[in-house]
Design a protein around this motif. Structure first.
Motif, PDB file in Angstrom:
ATOM      1  N   CYS B  49       0.803  -1.340  -0.018  1.00 47.46           N
ATOM      2  CA  CYS B  49      -0.263   0.297   0.098  1.00 47.46           C
ATOM      3  C   CYS B  49       1.454   1.429   0.181  1.00 47.46           C
ATOM      4  O   CYS B  49       0.933   2.111  -0.351  1.00 47.46           O
ATOM      5  CB  CYS B  49      -1.071   0.175   1.209  1.00 47.46           C
ATOM      6  N   GLY B  50       2.314   1.244   0.800  1.00 44.48           N
ATOM      7  CA  GLY B  50       2.769   2.410   0.292  1.00 44.48           C
ATOM      8  C   GLY B  50       3.442   2.121  -0.686  1.00 44.48           C
ATOM      9  O   GLY B  50       3.427   3.587  -0.887  1.00 44.48           O
ATOM     10  N   ASP B  51       3.348   1.398  -1.596  1.00 43.32           N
ATOM     11  CA  ASP B  51       4.018   1.916  -2.382  1.00 43.32           C
ATOM     12  C   ASP B  51       3.276   1.856  -3.846  1.00 43.32           C
ATOM     13  O   ASP B  51       3.178   2.731  -4.576  1.00 43.32           O
ATOM     14  CB  ASP B  51       4.705  -0.009  -3.486  1.00 43.32           C
ATOM     15  N   LYS B  52       1.804   1.916  -3.387  1.00 41.47           N
ATOM     16  CA  LYS B  52       1.057   1.761  -4.039  1.00 41.47           C
ATOM     17  C   LYS B  52       0.367   3.399  -3.679  1.00 41.47           C
ATOM     18  O   LYS B  52       0.441   4.278  -5.236  1.00 41.47           O
ATOM     19  CB  LYS B  52      -0.194   1.586  -4.199  1.00 41.47           C
ATOM     20  N   HIS B  53       0.595   4.251  -2.754  1.00 34.49           N
ATOM     21  CA  HIS B  53      -0.102   6.077  -2.745  1.00 34.49           C
ATOM     22  C   HIS B  53       1.092   6.444  -2.465  1.00 34.49           C
ATOM     23  O   HIS B  53       1.543   7.940  -2.313  1.00 34.49           O
ATOM     24  CB  HIS B  53      -0.728   5.588  -1.636  1.00 34.49           C
TER      25      HIS B  53
END
Lengths: 293, 420
Positions: B49-53
């Motif tokens: 999720c960190g990578d995505k956002h």
């Protein structure tokens, strides 16, 4: 000279800072908090002596816990000191493998306070545990170590007594420092071993007994791990020592002010008993070279 | 070439200044409790999720023991993580008036349409959404069907059948066999279940914020617990204490099938099934009810919620991460069933067929059963402590059922009065 002074102060600084930040400030803060209602989430609210009034007039749990704590201390400290002195006296003899035995008897003190040993204790004294198996072997009936409120505190006391190593080492050092010529003189005069012990050994050990008494008493008042892990204060709060009560009020019920008040009552009790011990020591502690003796 | 690079840099700076560029990378913290599998799954989900956002999320994780104390200290100092996993019954402790955490309805980025109104109500304090339910859980009956088969007795479907089966199981297999288990909070919840089934009311009346039961109603439930001990269906409290208050799943008697049932959280099925010796089968069964029950008395609630710190400087970024963990494929896939069956509709649909069928079955039983809304005060530390301590006094014969009922009701009302 100046540089040496600076160096000395530099060495002292970490300890003094640690003492101030981690001991003195919390110590003073807890005194203030004991006069407040404080749930950690909102600012402390000054309530004067309300916490202490509730503690002494309406809190049945406090009185139960205080009784249990005093009983625990008065059971544990003499038992532990007597046992430590007994073992130290044996280990003072020149026996084969004496160093091995000295180490072996000290080991429980290193392990004793740990969570793992408390868990082990729970299994040993469970209804079908090792203790009852051993009793069964010698034809004695099983004992309800934890289920019976009358026995549970004694079982916790045994755990504390089992950790007699540190007191034993201090006794052993004191025994070895007693001047051997005193024993020789007593034997020449025809004194028995019992007479020698009570007339020479015990009086010369009184400063060390006094030291151990104070240390063990303070530690016993602060006992937490054993009852917390083994009985969780039960059954019927028979092992609910004051440190457990303080912990639950502070960190489970968020009554920080009330918990601080209990902690201060405990502190005052320890202080008073220590002062009593110091006062009484004038009558029974012998210091070689002391003008009073 | 130099001119082109400088122009690109200038353009980039201008776009960033105007707020037209990609989201600013924030460094966030998230705290939770759990076991190893949950830690691994959550770290993977935070990475995804960190990578995505475009954010970095640092995990702060421990076991359950001590988590409350740590979180309390952090909340007191205003240093809690941006995203906090909170046990649902703790919401009144941290956010009595709905101001302990950020208001999640005010933060863009979380698709609240994925939760039922009941779920969102459960995560609200004084009408302010303080936590998003991650999963719903409830107490369900597990029985060791092998033990009942060996005794030639059908698995009970009602309390009367359980009481009738107990002597038959003992006669067939031995007096050391027990058909059920109830100690500490399980005993509390069993009494709660009985009274709820009889009256249709939960412990706390949300209208009056007082105990909903009369002393007579509660005393009947306490007597029922006593009857379970007298008939040998469960061990007495004294026996449990004598054995060292060992957790049920750690008891050799449980592993051997000598204790044949319990009333546990649906999500803990594996914890109780795994220690059983080979050949033994543990099955979740529909709710046992008393004669004349007006409800199944299901005890279900959000198992935990995700909250966002009111002190966080990155609340919007935290909201996006929470939404990703609970509603977006990257988060859902990584988290899996590490926190039980997800409450989010989209997550539940995506994970269908990928979760242990026994856990699904147990959860289906809990969700299908009827029962009143459960108040978080059922698990308030002081309410629970008073309830359990009083049951212990009753079990040791210090007080009778009526006195015990009055003591529990008075103690609970005292706590509730503080929250008015």
């Amino acid at each position: 000279m100046k540089s040496q002074r600076a160096l000395g102060l530099a060495y002292l600084t970490p300890y003094v800072v640690g003492l101030l930040v981690f001991t003195m400030i919390p110590f003073v803060a807890s005194l203030y908090l004991s006069f407040t209602k404080y749930d950690l989430m909102s600012a402390p609210k000054w309530v004067g002596f309300d916490n202490f009034v509730k503690l002494f007039t309406r809190d049945r749990t406090f009185w139960k816990s205080l009784n249990v704590t005093l009983l625990y201390v008065f059971l544990t400290v003499p038992l532990k000191l007597a046992f430590a002195l007994f073992i130290a006296a044996i280990l003072n003899y020149r026996l084969r493998f004496i160093n091995f035995f000295r180490t072996a008897f000290y080991v429980p003190s290193i392990l004793g306070g740990s969570i793992a040993i408390a868990v082990l204790w729970r299994y040993i004294f469970a209804s079908e545990g090792l203790a009852n198996m051993a009793l069964d072997l010698v034809g004695l009936g099983p004992v309800d170590w934890f289920g019976d409120p009358g026995n549970a505190l004694f079982t916790i006391t045994l755990l504390r007594c089992w950790q007699f190593g540190s007191a034993m080492v201090i006794f052993l050092a004191a025994l070895q420092s007693i001047d051997k010529s005193l024993y020789e003189a007593a034997r020449i005069d025809g004194a028995s071993q019992t007479r020698i012990f009570f007339a020479i050994t015990l009086p010369l050990l009184t400063p060390v007994i006094f030291f151990n008494l104070i240390m063990q008493m303070v530690q016993a008042f602060q006992e937490f791990n054993g009852p917390y892990i083994i009985t969780q204060g039960g059954p019927l709060k028979a092992t609910y020592l004051l440190p457990l009560y303080i912990y639950e009020e502070a960190f489970k019920k968020f009554n920080m002010g009330y918990a601080s008040a209990i902690a201060w009552v405990l502190f005052v009790i320890i202080t008073v008993l220590t002062l009593v011990a110091f006062w009484s020591s004038k009558k029974w502690v012998y210091y070689a070279g002391d003008k009073r003796s | 070439m130099k001119i082109t690079a400088s122009a690109a840099l200038l353009a980039g700076a201008a776009i960033a200044t105007l707020g037209l560029g990609p989201a600013r990378a924030d460094e966030l913290r998230m705290s939770w409790w759990g076991g190893d599998s949950r830690h691994v799954a959550t770290q993977a989900a935070l990475k995804a999720c960190g990578d995505k956002h475009g954010h970095t999320v640092k995990g702060e994780f421990t076991g359950f023991d001590g988590y409350l104390e740590k979180l309390t200290t952090q909340m007191a100092g205003g240093t809690e993580a941006d995203i906090v996993q909170v046990n649902w019954p703790w919401l009144p402790l941290f956010s009595r008036d709905g101001t302990g955490f950020a208001d999640l309805r005010q933060l863009p980025g979380i698709d609240l349409g994925q939760w039922s109104d009941a779920d969102l109500d459960a995560g609200s304090m004084k009408g302010v959404l303080q936590g998003i339910p991650v999963s719903n859980t409830g107490r369900v009956f597990f029985f060791n069907t092998t033990t009942f088969e060996r005794a030639g007795v059908p698995v009970p479907t009602s309390w009367d059948e359980l009481l009738a089966a107990t002597p038959k199981v003992k006669a067939a297999l031995g007096d050391d066999y027990y058909t059920f288990n109830a100690v500490k909070e399980t005993a509390q919840l069993l009494v709660t279940l009985f009274v709820t089934q009889k009256t249709g009311k939960g412990l706390v009346d949300p209208e009056t914020n007082q105990v909903a039961w009369t002393p007579e109603e509660l005393a009947e439930g306490i007597d029922f617990l006593g009857k379970l001990v007298e008939t040998g269906a469960i061990k007495s409290q004294k026996q449990e204490a004598s054995e060292g208050n060992v957790n049920l799943f750690e008891k050799p008697q449980w592993a051997e099938g000598e204790i044949a049932g319990s009333y546990e959280w649906d999500s803990t099925w594996s914890k109780y099934a795994d220690p059983l010796k080979e050949g033994q089968k543990l099955e979740p069964v529909p709710m046992l009810t008393v004669e004349g029950a007006v409800t199944d008395g299901a005890y279900r609630k959000p198992s935990m919620v995700f909250s966002i710190s009111k002190n966080s400087k990155h609340q919007e970024a935290a909201a996006r991460i929470v939404n990703c963990l609970l509603n977006e494929p990257e988060g859902i896939d990584a988290l899996g069933d590490s926190r039980g069956l997800p409450a989010s509709k989209v997550a539940a649909a995506r994970l269908e067929g990928r979760i242990d069928p026994e856990i699904v079955k147990a959860n289906a039983i809990v969700m299908a059963a009827s029962g009143p809304v459960i108040s978080p005060f059922n698990e308030h530390t002081e309410v629970r402590g008073n309830f359990i301590d009083t049951l212990e006094e009753y079990a040791y014969g210090q007080i009778d059922a009526m006195d015990a009922a009055e003591q529990i009701i008075d103690g609970t009302n005292d706590v509730l009065a503080e929250y008015e």
